[in-house]
Write a protein that holds these residues in place. Structure first.
Motif, mmCIF file in Angstrom:
data_model
loop_
_atom_site.group_PDB
_atom_site.id
_atom_site.type_symbol
_atom_site.label_atom_id
_atom_site.label_comp_id
_atom_site.label_asym_id
_atom_site.label_seq_id
_atom_site.Cartn_x
_atom_site.Cartn_y
_atom_site.Cartn_z
ATOM 1 N N PHE A 1 0.836 -1.193 0.000
ATOM 2 C CA PHE A 1 0.000 0.000 0.000
ATOM 3 C C PHE A 1 0.874 1.248 0.000
ATOM 4 C CE2 PHE A 1 -2.554 3.331 2.035
ATOM 5 C CZ PHE A 1 -3.617 3.362 1.140
ATOM 6 N N ALA A 2 1.930 1.245 0.810
ATOM 7 C CA ALA A 2 2.866 2.378 0.833
ATOM 8 C C ALA A 2 3.548 2.536 -0.530
ATOM 9 C CB ALA A 2 3.899 2.183 1.936
ATOM 10 N N ARG B 1 1.128 4.194 -2.864
ATOM 11 C CA ARG B 1 1.057 5.630 -2.567
ATOM 12 C C ARG B 1 2.246 6.355 -3.172
ATOM 13 N NH1 ARG B 1 -0.729 7.009 3.419
ATOM 14 N NH2 ARG B 1 -1.399 8.915 2.390
ATOM 15 N N SER B 2 3.423 5.742 -3.117
ATOM 16 C CA SER B 2 4.605 6.356 -3.734
ATOM 17 C C SER B 2 4.441 6.489 -5.239
ATOM 18 C CB SER B 2 5.859 5.522 -3.448
ATOM 19 O OG SER B 2 6.161 5.513 -2.086
ATOM 20 N N ALA C 1 1.545 6.752 -6.844
ATOM 21 C CA ALA C 1 0.410 7.597 -7.216
ATOM 22 C C ALA C 1 0.535 9.053 -6.767
ATOM 23 C CB ALA C 1 -0.875 7.007 -6.635
ATOM 24 N N ALA C 2 1.214 9.278 -5.673
ATOM 25 C CA ALA C 2 1.158 10.600 -5.040
ATOM 26 C C ALA C 2 2.401 11.448 -5.292
ATOM 27 C CB ALA C 2 0.932 10.430 -3.547
ATOM 28 N N SER C 3 2.867 11.465 -6.510
ATOM 29 C CA SER C 3 4.062 12.244 -6.819
ATOM 30 C C SER C 3 3.998 12.725 -8.258
ATOM 31 C CB SER C 3 5.305 11.368 -6.615
ATOM 32 O OG SER C 3 6.448 12.055 -7.051
ATOM 33 N N ARG D 1 9.376 7.443 -9.044
ATOM 34 C CA ARG D 1 8.296 6.911 -8.207
ATOM 35 C C ARG D 1 8.496 5.421 -7.962
ATOM 36 N NH1 ARG D 1 3.131 8.649 -11.232
ATOM 37 N NH2 ARG D 1 4.542 9.002 -12.957
ATOM 38 N N CYS E 1 0.567 -2.943 -8.470
ATOM 39 C CA CYS E 1 -0.854 -2.717 -8.140
ATOM 40 C C CYS E 1 -1.645 -4.018 -8.208
ATOM 41 C CB CYS E 1 -1.458 -1.679 -9.079
ATOM 42 S SG CYS E 1 -0.769 -0.032 -8.838
#
Length: 100
Positions: free
Chosen positions: A13-14, A17-18, A20-22, A29, A93
């Motif tokens: 999950f982390a 997030r790396s 997706a969130a950059s 990423r 994913c």
């Protein structure tokens, strides 16, 4: 939620997030995601041969050389084409989906 694969789920999950969130490049990423994925061991999937195989395949894509996986994973991701990096990100994913 099932207690099975709790550690792996947290790290994947982390990693997602790396990814997706950059606004960084997909390679950067992926390098950041690798730091989380490499905290998961293949032994966590004992008892599920298919997941163990899929995780091993993912590790092979991230770090072919097993000597220093963290360094190799960074170097491997840094030299991937966008297409290759996106393919690996998709596999990350998909794997997370399978363990949830």
């Amino acid at each position: 939620m099932d207690e099975k694969y709790t550690n792996a789920r947290e790290h994947f999950f982390a990693a997602i997030r790396s990814l997706a969130a950059s606004s960084d490049s997909i390679q950067t990423r992926l390098i950041n995601a690798n730091a989380n994925i490499l905290n998961v061991t293949i032994d966590e999937f004992d008892g599920d041969r298919e997941l163990k195989f899929k995780f091993a395949k993912l590790l092979d894509l991230l770090a072919i050389d097993q000597d220093d996986m963290e360094t190799v994973a960074v170097e491997t991701a840094a030299h991937m084409t966008d297409f290759e990096a996106v393919k690996v990100a998709d596999l990350i994913c998909d794997f997370y989906y399978e363990i949830t």
